[in-house]
Design an enzyme around this catalytic site. Structure first.
Site, PDB file in Angstrom:
ATOM      1  N   LYS A  75       0.872  -1.167  -0.028  1.00 48.63           N
ATOM      2  CA  LYS A  75       0.048  -0.132  -0.083  1.00 48.63           C
ATOM      3  C   LYS A  75       0.910   1.291  -0.068  1.00 48.63           C
ATOM      4  O   LYS A  75       0.662   2.259  -0.687  1.00 48.63           O
ATOM      5  CB  LYS A  75      -1.014  -0.014   1.115  1.00 48.63           C
ATOM      6  CG  LYS A  75      -1.933  -0.951   1.187  1.00 48.63           C
ATOM      7  CD  LYS A  75      -2.758  -1.096   2.459  1.00 48.63           C
ATOM      8  CE  LYS A  75      -1.954  -1.352   3.833  1.00 48.63           C
ATOM      9  NZ  LYS A  75      -1.290  -2.525   3.999  1.00 48.63           N
ATOM     10  N   ARG A 116      -9.809   1.335   8.107  1.00 48.67           N
ATOM     11  CA  ARG A 116      -9.249  -0.039   8.178  1.00 48.67           C
ATOM     12  C   ARG A 116     -10.518  -0.973   9.041  1.00 48.67           C
ATOM     13  O   ARG A 116     -10.518  -2.124   9.105  1.00 48.67           O
ATOM     14  CB  ARG A 116      -8.278  -0.428   9.046  1.00 48.67           C
ATOM     15  CG  ARG A 116      -6.881  -0.519   8.610  1.00 48.67           C
ATOM     16  CD  ARG A 116      -5.683  -0.571   9.421  1.00 48.67           C
ATOM     17  NE  ARG A 116      -4.439  -1.091   9.145  1.00 48.67           N
ATOM     18  CZ  ARG A 116      -3.546  -0.714   8.829  1.00 48.67           C
ATOM     19  NH1 ARG A 116      -3.288   0.561   8.488  1.00 48.67           N
ATOM     20  NH2 ARG A 116      -2.410  -1.243   8.677  1.00 48.67           N
ATOM     21  N   ARG A 167      11.311  -5.583   4.983  1.00 49.68           N
ATOM     22  CA  ARG A 167      10.974  -4.132   4.644  1.00 49.68           C
ATOM     23  C   ARG A 167      12.171  -3.181   5.517  1.00 49.68           C
ATOM     24  O   ARG A 167      12.364  -3.516   6.719  1.00 49.68           O
ATOM     25  CB  ARG A 167       9.615  -3.751   5.136  1.00 49.68           C
ATOM     26  CG  ARG A 167       9.444  -2.309   5.216  1.00 49.68           C
ATOM     27  CD  ARG A 167       7.965  -1.972   5.422  1.00 49.68           C
ATOM     28  NE  ARG A 167       7.041  -2.670   6.348  1.00 49.68           N
ATOM     29  CZ  ARG A 167       5.926  -2.915   6.517  1.00 49.68           C
ATOM     30  NH1 ARG A 167       5.096  -2.072   5.600  1.00 49.68           N
ATOM     31  NH2 ARG A 167       5.198  -3.482   7.201  1.00 49.68           N
ATOM     32  N   ARG A 215      10.954  -1.784  11.003  1.00 48.04           N
ATOM     33  CA  ARG A 215      10.042  -1.475  11.920  1.00 48.04           C
ATOM     34  C   ARG A 215       9.938  -2.498  13.358  1.00 48.04           C
ATOM     35  O   ARG A 215      10.001  -3.674  12.787  1.00 48.04           O
ATOM     36  CB  ARG A 215       8.658  -1.450  11.187  1.00 48.04           C
ATOM     37  CG  ARG A 215       8.365  -0.217  10.595  1.00 48.04           C
ATOM     38  CD  ARG A 215       7.113  -0.128   9.582  1.00 48.04           C
ATOM     39  NE  ARG A 215       6.049  -0.774  10.196  1.00 48.04           N
ATOM     40  CZ  ARG A 215       4.912  -0.678   9.710  1.00 48.04           C
ATOM     41  NH1 ARG A 215       4.856  -0.188   8.335  1.00 48.04           N
ATOM     42  NH2 ARG A 215       3.859  -1.144  10.129  1.00 48.04           N
ATOM     43  N   ARG A 258      -1.211  -8.714  13.318  1.00 49.86           N
ATOM     44  CA  ARG A 258      -1.788  -7.701  12.440  1.00 49.86           C
ATOM     45  C   ARG A 258      -2.425  -8.241  11.359  1.00 49.86           C
ATOM     46  O   ARG A 258      -3.765  -7.770  10.831  1.00 49.86           O
ATOM     47  CB  ARG A 258      -0.690  -7.086  12.056  1.00 49.86           C
ATOM     48  CG  ARG A 258      -0.108  -5.909  12.854  1.00 49.86           C
ATOM     49  CD  ARG A 258       1.489  -5.558  12.585  1.00 49.86           C
ATOM     50  NE  ARG A 258       1.404  -5.057  11.240  1.00 49.86           N
ATOM     51  CZ  ARG A 258       2.695  -4.740  10.651  1.00 49.86           C
ATOM     52  NH1 ARG A 258       3.774  -5.337  11.138  1.00 49.86           N
ATOM     53  NH2 ARG A 258       2.902  -4.439   9.475  1.00 49.86           N
TER      54      ARG A 258
HETATM   55  P1  ADP Z   1       2.044  -1.637   3.254  1.00 51.26           P
HETATM   56  O1  ADP Z   1       2.193  -0.405   3.284  1.00 51.26           O
HETATM   57  O2  ADP Z   1       0.928  -2.563   2.593  1.00 51.26           O
HETATM   58  O3  ADP Z   1       2.373  -2.344   4.615  1.00 51.26           O
HETATM   59  P2  ADP Z   1       4.923  -1.717   1.727  1.00 51.26           P
HETATM   60  O4  ADP Z   1       4.563  -0.728   0.650  1.00 51.26           O
HETATM   61  O5  ADP Z   1       5.500  -1.028   3.010  1.00 51.26           O
HETATM   62  O6  ADP Z   1       3.535  -2.381   2.259  1.00 51.26           O
HETATM   63  O7  ADP Z   1       5.607  -2.753   1.284  1.00 51.26           O
HETATM   64  C1  ADP Z   1       5.983  -3.900   2.159  1.00 51.26           C
HETATM   65  C2  ADP Z   1       7.483  -4.229   1.717  1.00 51.26           C
HETATM   66  O8  ADP Z   1       7.478  -4.866   0.344  1.00 51.26           O
HETATM   67  C3  ADP Z   1       8.294  -3.194   1.480  1.00 51.26           C
HETATM   68  O9  ADP Z   1       9.576  -3.515   1.763  1.00 51.26           O
HETATM   69  C4  ADP Z   1       8.385  -2.669   0.036  1.00 51.26           C
HETATM   70  O10 ADP Z   1       9.837  -2.380  -0.469  1.00 51.26           O
HETATM   71  C5  ADP Z   1       8.216  -4.297  -0.697  1.00 51.26           C
HETATM   72  N1  ADP Z   1       7.529  -4.254  -1.639  1.00 51.26           N
HETATM   73  C6  ADP Z   1       6.121  -3.456  -2.079  1.00 51.26           C
HETATM   74  N2  ADP Z   1       5.548  -3.783  -3.096  1.00 51.26           N
HETATM   75  C7  ADP Z   1       6.495  -4.878  -3.552  1.00 51.26           C
HETATM   76  C8  ADP Z   1       6.522  -5.688  -4.807  1.00 51.26           C
HETATM   77  N3  ADP Z   1       5.409  -5.330  -5.872  1.00 51.26           N
HETATM   78  N4  ADP Z   1       7.315  -6.465  -5.023  1.00 51.26           N
HETATM   79  C9  ADP Z   1       8.399  -6.830  -4.253  1.00 51.26           C
HETATM   80  N5  ADP Z   1       8.336  -5.877  -2.919  1.00 51.26           N
HETATM   81  C10 ADP Z   1       7.485  -5.298  -2.739  1.00 51.26           C
HETATM   82  P1  AMP Z   2       0.788   0.486   8.967  1.00 48.50           P
HETATM   83  O1  AMP Z   2       1.958   1.430   9.067  1.00 48.50           O
HETATM   84  O2  AMP Z   2      -0.257   0.794   7.892  1.00 48.50           O
HETATM   85  O3  AMP Z   2       1.252  -1.219   8.650  1.00 48.50           O
HETATM   86  O4  AMP Z   2       0.073   0.475  10.233  1.00 48.50           O
HETATM   87  C1  AMP Z   2       0.926   0.402  11.531  1.00 48.50           C
HETATM   88  C2  AMP Z   2      -0.232   0.063  12.827  1.00 48.50           C
HETATM   89  O5  AMP Z   2      -0.767   1.458  12.988  1.00 48.50           O
HETATM   90  C3  AMP Z   2      -1.318  -0.821  12.727  1.00 48.50           C
HETATM   91  O6  AMP Z   2      -0.957  -2.104  13.055  1.00 48.50           O
HETATM   92  C4  AMP Z   2      -2.104  -0.288  13.820  1.00 48.50           C
HETATM   93  O7  AMP Z   2      -1.890  -0.530  15.032  1.00 48.50           O
HETATM   94  C5  AMP Z   2      -1.859   1.141  13.596  1.00 48.50           C
HETATM   95  N1  AMP Z   2      -2.954   2.062  12.459  1.00 48.50           N
HETATM   96  C6  AMP Z   2      -2.513   2.224  11.324  1.00 48.50           C
HETATM   97  N2  AMP Z   2      -3.507   2.838  10.489  1.00 48.50           N
HETATM   98  C7  AMP Z   2      -4.678   2.522  11.459  1.00 48.50           C
HETATM   99  C8  AMP Z   2      -5.950   2.556  11.046  1.00 48.50           C
HETATM  100  N3  AMP Z   2      -6.583   3.019  10.129  1.00 48.50           N
HETATM  101  N4  AMP Z   2      -6.934   1.996  12.195  1.00 48.50           N
HETATM  102  C9  AMP Z   2      -6.274   1.574  13.570  1.00 48.50           C
HETATM  103  N5  AMP Z   2      -5.109   1.519  13.555  1.00 48.50           N
HETATM  104  C10 AMP Z   2      -4.327   1.782  12.719  1.00 48.50           C
END
Ligand code: ADP
Ligand code: AMP
Length: 219
Positions: free
Chosen positions: A13, A88, A127, A160, A171
């Site tokens: 995302k 969410r 990540r 993270r 999660r």
């Molecule tokens: P989210 O925001 O849904 O938690 P991220 O955008 O942070 O996901 O992506 C999670 C990890 O996967 C990051 O390290 C990112 O660089 C990697 N990633 C994202 N999209 C892809 C993809 N299409 N192929 C491989 N790795 C990806």
């Molecule tokens: P993310 O960075 O999107 O993976 O979110 C990390 C953490 O932030 C999640 O596991 C939740 O604890 C909190 N969080 C982020 N967005 C929301 C949301 N819209 N509603 C509730 N918790 C959230």
């Protein structure tokens, strides 16, 4: 364009939201980033949020909503925005609609990135995020030139705290428990788009652009 990006943790995302936001010159608004920043600064909101985030639980709806409302109030979202990780829950979606309706706006599309559990684990475990500018890397799929430094700003890269096995499991459970009513809500409104989130970043991006061009009407 007013988009909400949905999908399990690690689906991409943030990566996709960032790309599209840069192309469209609109802000990416990530509740996760905002809450982590608040936690780092030890604000009252951040301190409360941390108690949930470190266990992999969703923060209470009211807290997530307050965070988005404050960010939206900064003014740069008037031409559009990409919400990343919000809403969410169904209650958050309803509150978002009410907030937008109060200024005559509505969400254009809710985009869900779909990816399998195995891929989720691979993506999350690799990540790496820049502490300074928030740029995202992956130790294997998108490695930085220097394993510890950001290519763009030389900031420190970190893993993270919630990207560990136990928290990720929680999660994923939280996601599975809340997502159905949220999908249903947007399906009923006719604005849900499902995108295959597997494969390289560029492929997913193109799929998103095609799907948005194919029917994303400006709200
Ligand atoms: P989210 O925001 O849904 O938690 P991220 O955008 O942070 O996901 O992506 C999670 C990890 O996967 C990051 O390290 C990112 O660089 C990697 N990633 C994202 N999209 C892809 C993809 N299409 N192929 C491989 N790795 C990806
Ligand atoms: P993310 O960075 O999107 O993976 O979110 C990390 C953490 O932030 C999640 O596991 C939740 O604890 C909190 N969080 C982020 N967005 C929301 C949301 N819209 N509603 C509730 N918790 C959230």
């Amino acid at each position: 364009m007013r988009l909400a990006m949905l999908g399990p943790p690690g689906a991409g995302k943030g990566t996709q939201a960032r790309l599209l936001a840069q192309e469209l010159n609109i802000p990416q608004i990530s509740t996760g980033d905002l809450l982590r920043d608040a936690a780092r600064r030890h604000t009252a909101t951040g301190t409360e949020a941390r108690r949930y985030m470190e266990r992999g639980l969703l923060v209470p709806d009211e807290l997530a909503l307050r965070t988005v409302v404050e960010r939206m109030g900064e003014g740069d979202a008037v031409r559009g925005f990409i919400l990343d990780g919000f809403p969410r829950t169904r209650a958050q979606a309803v509150a978002l609609d009410e907030m937008l309706a109060s200024t005559g706006q509505k969400l254009s599309r809710a985009v869900v990135l779909e990816i399998g559990d195995e891929e989720i684990v691979k993506r999350i475990s690799g990540r790496r995020v820049c502490r300074n500018c928030g740029a995202m890397y992956h130790a294997i799929f998108d490695p930085p030139r220097n394993a510890e430094l950001c290519n763009q700003c030389n900031g420190e890269l970190y893993q993270r705290e919630d990207d560990n096995e136990d928290t990720v499991r929680m999660r994923l459970e939280q996601y599975a428990g809340k997502i159905k009513p949220l999908f249903q809500y947007y399906e009923e409104k006719g604005i849900l788009i499902r995108i295959d989130g597997s494969g390289p970043v560029g492929d997913v991006h193109r799929r998103m652009l095609d799907a948005l061009k194919g029917g994303a009407k400006p709200a």
